[in-house]
Design a protein around this motif. Sequence first.
Motif, mmCIF file in Angstrom:
data_model
loop_
_atom_site.group_PDB
_atom_site.id
_atom_site.type_symbol
_atom_site.label_atom_id
_atom_site.label_comp_id
_atom_site.label_asym_id
_atom_site.label_seq_id
_atom_site.Cartn_x
_atom_site.Cartn_y
_atom_site.Cartn_z
ATOM 1 N N SER A 1 3.362 8.898 -2.078
ATOM 2 C CA SER A 1 2.020 9.422 -1.788
ATOM 3 C C SER A 1 1.963 10.346 -0.581
ATOM 4 O O SER A 1 1.003 11.079 -0.398
ATOM 5 C CB SER A 1 1.056 8.262 -1.546
ATOM 6 N N ALA B 1 -3.538 6.232 5.777
ATOM 7 C CA ALA B 1 -4.210 7.337 6.473
ATOM 8 C C ALA B 1 -5.720 7.303 6.252
ATOM 9 O O ALA B 1 -6.500 7.529 7.173
ATOM 10 C CB ALA B 1 -3.631 8.673 6.020
ATOM 11 N N VAL B 2 -6.140 6.980 5.037
ATOM 12 C CA VAL B 2 -7.571 6.933 4.710
ATOM 13 C C VAL B 2 -8.253 5.723 5.344
ATOM 14 O O VAL B 2 -9.401 5.798 5.771
ATOM 15 C CB VAL B 2 -7.766 6.920 3.170
ATOM 16 N N ASN B 3 -7.535 4.606 5.437
ATOM 17 C CA ASN B 3 -8.132 3.339 5.889
ATOM 18 C C ASN B 3 -7.706 2.911 7.285
ATOM 19 O O ASN B 3 -7.877 1.749 7.653
ATOM 20 C CB ASN B 3 -7.774 2.236 4.881
ATOM 21 N N ALA C 1 -0.549 7.288 2.041
ATOM 22 C CA ALA C 1 -1.845 7.963 1.892
ATOM 23 C C ALA C 1 -3.006 6.988 2.080
ATOM 24 O O ALA C 1 -4.007 7.324 2.714
ATOM 25 C CB ALA C 1 -1.932 8.645 0.527
ATOM 26 N N GLN C 2 -2.883 5.777 1.539
ATOM 27 C CA GLN C 2 -3.958 4.793 1.686
ATOM 28 C C GLN C 2 -4.114 4.348 3.139
ATOM 29 O O GLN C 2 -5.224 4.108 3.596
ATOM 30 C CB GLN C 2 -3.697 3.591 0.780
ATOM 31 N N THR D 1 0.830 -1.197 0.000
ATOM 32 C CA THR D 1 0.000 0.000 0.000
ATOM 33 C C THR D 1 0.866 1.250 0.000
ATOM 34 O O THR D 1 2.077 1.171 -0.216
ATOM 35 C CB THR D 1 -0.962 -0.039 1.209
#
Length: 156
Positions: free
Chosen positions: A83, A47-49, A44-45, A41
Amino acid sequence: MALDISNLVVEKFPAGNGDLQINNVGSSARIGTGTVTPRVTTAAQIAVNVDDWASTVVKLDNVTITTGAPTSSGINYTLTDASGSIVTHIRNSLGYTPPSTATSVTGYVSIFGGVAQITLRESVDVVAGALTTPTLTTAAISAITQTTASAGGNVT
């Protein structure tokens, strides 16, 4: 994993910071074998998930590692990929200083102070090495140009 759940207490650790902690585990025993495959991953991913991925194993590729602020228990390092960035805290007791760049960093997603972090399991979770950049060859450019041109697209 088999757990004795009598007297089990589940609470946020440390108080209010986000991750869940299981206390008062009477006993535990490994009852099987298996391999954990990390989710490849980006920062950024994560942080979102973070809420869905907490305590799952992830892998970041092509990471720059910068030393951050020391704490009483260790040092916070910033892991930066293409990212964005995420923090990892390395405890003094580990006796490990990561390299400035890594081809990959693997660890589990944790939450501290309401913010996503990656927690390393052991020093081999950081694979030292120079960052890699994609190689664009003449053959690749030719294939892109031919595909785009034959599909009626504009080639610039």
